[in-house]
Design a protein around this motif. Structure first.
Motif, PDB file in Angstrom:
ATOM      1  N   ASP A   1      36.472   2.415  44.214  1.00 54.00           N
ATOM      2  CA  ASP A   1      36.474   2.928  42.849  1.00 54.00           C
ATOM      3  C   ASP A   1      36.157   1.837  41.831  1.00 54.00           C
ATOM      4  OD1 ASP A   1      38.859   1.606  43.404  1.00 54.00           O
ATOM      5  OD2 ASP A   1      40.020   2.816  41.988  1.00 54.00           O
TER       6      ASP A   1
ATOM      7  N   ARG B   1      33.574  -1.441  40.708  1.00 51.46           N
ATOM      8  CA  ARG B   1      32.256  -2.013  40.991  1.00 51.46           C
ATOM      9  C   ARG B   1      32.397  -3.403  41.614  1.00 51.46           C
ATOM     10  NH1 ARG B   1      26.781  -1.118  39.729  1.00 51.46           N
ATOM     11  NH2 ARG B   1      25.570  -3.030  39.985  1.00 51.46           N
TER      12      ARG B   1
ATOM     13  N   VAL C   1      29.087   2.333  41.860  1.00 49.64           N
ATOM     14  CA  VAL C   1      29.895   2.434  40.644  1.00 49.64           C
ATOM     15  C   VAL C   1      29.067   1.875  39.491  1.00 49.64           C
ATOM     16  CG1 VAL C   1      32.005   1.760  39.466  1.00 49.64           C
ATOM     17  CG2 VAL C   1      32.039   2.225  41.935  1.00 49.64           C
TER      18      VAL C   1
END
Length: 367
Positions: A337, A339, A366
């Motif tokens: 979830d 980057r 992401v």
């Protein structure tokens, strides 16, 4: 130690240089193994490098540092007899036969105008140089330095580095487009620096600290002597000079205690790292990092690991000779979830000094 850990960062080719060992990596971006060589040179030289962005601009706390904190950093370095070099000169020092000195490098990314208005006067006050990494497309834009301001900063002793033209997320591009555009932007920026400043930068910084093995090879082939990443750590003789670590400084962890602990940090000598690739995918939601660490005087009982947004599983296996230790780090939960996620390991030596190493993971999905 909680204060120290409040934040924490390909190839198959190993270049063995006479007396000094540097690792050079290239090629694939998955299942890569990086060998950083035979360890630290006997002189023990190392460099702590810091990265800043905005100065006295409280609108952006995640990338800003207060002027009082920044001056406290400079005062600490002055009072504790650090030699403060620009990035290029620091790499020359590392490679040289000069005696070991406490050495710090201050780097500034993106070329925001707050550096020129607020940060640069403090550097001048303390007589320190720094390296400013500029993405040329933004020059003269809102909140960014103009060519004239960059020129004046350079004339006052600030090294100018290349930060590409667009400062985009290159890992989001298809691989064929990625490498063509990345190289074209480097070439274009170098031309712009030459025509506007009369110089071509010799050091580079990856936008957002993101890169893969092929991008590193493009930077090396472009003639840069070194490149800065954004994983935390300490530069030493075994560091891959195309991916040098830097400690980030911003409002949430820039108090003088946090800064001084980083300034005193020693390198964790990593002999081998698997994988060395930064990129993770959905089938690697909890990526495993394997490290072979030069043990020497390290107290393995003091080892700690930290993972942003997750707890860390740490497995330590010492070899029979005691000369190295094999360490595995893995997140206890998915990191997909985010980057960018740092895996960091720290530990003390028998004299009580802290050592640090971090690996950056990037999930390009992401945005």
């Amino acid at each position: 130690m909680k204060n120290i850990l409040s934040h924490v960062n390909s190839g198959f080719i190993v270049c063995l240089c006479f007396l000094i060992v540097f690792s050079c990596s290239s090629g694939n971006t998955k299942n890569e193994t990086k060998s950083t060589g035979m360890g630290q040179k006997k002189d023990g030289k190392h460099i702590v490098c810091f990265v800043y962005h905005r100065f006295g601009d409280s609108r952006f706390p995640s990338t800003n540092i207060s002027l009082s904190d920044f001056e406290a950093h400079l005062k600490y370095l002055k009072e504790n007899d650090y030699q403060v070099l620009n990035f290029s000169d620091a790499i020359d020092y590392l490679k040289s036969e000069e005696s070991n000195k406490k050495t710090a490098v201050l780097t500034i990314d993106d070329g925001y105008e707050s550096f020129y208005n607020n940060g640069l006067p403090l550097l001048k006050k303390y007589g320190f140089s720094a390296t400013l990494y500029v993405n040329t497309e933004s020059i003269g834009g809102s909140d960014y330095m103009s060519w004239d301001q960059i020129r004046k900063a350079h004339k006052s002793g600030i090294e100018i580095g290349n930060h590409t033209h667009s400062h985009q997320y290159f890992l989001n591009l298809d691989t064929e487009e990625r490498y063509v555009q990345f190289e074209e932007e480097i070439v274009n920026s170098q031309k712009l620096f030459k025509s506007n400043l009369g110089i071509e930068p010799v050091t580079f910084a990856y936008p957002f600290g993101e890169y893969d093995g092929k991008m590193k090879e493009i930077v090396r082939a472009s003639g840069f002597k070194s490149a800065a990443a954004q994983n935390s750590g300490v530069i030493y003789s075994g560091t891959d000079l195309m991916a040098c670590p830097r400690f980030p400084m911003s409002e949430s962890y820039s108090d003088i205690n946090s800064f001084s602990s980083k300034a005193k940090m020693k390198p964790m000598i990593v002999i081998n790292e698997e994988p060395s690739s930064l990129v993770i995918t959905r089938n690697r939601s909890k990526p495993l990092l394997n490290l072979e660490i030069q043990a020497d005087s390290l107290d393995t009982g003091s080892f700690q690991c930290f993972i942003q947004g997750s707890e860390c599983n740490l497995d330590i296996r010492e070899d029979s000779s005691g000369s190295q230790v094999n360490v595995t780090l893995q997140s206890k939960s998915s990191i997909l979830d985010r980057r960018r996620t740092l895996y960091t390991i720290t530990g003390k030596d028998t004299e009580g000094n802290w050592h640090w190493y971090s690996h950056l993971w990037v999930n390009p999905e992401v945005k």
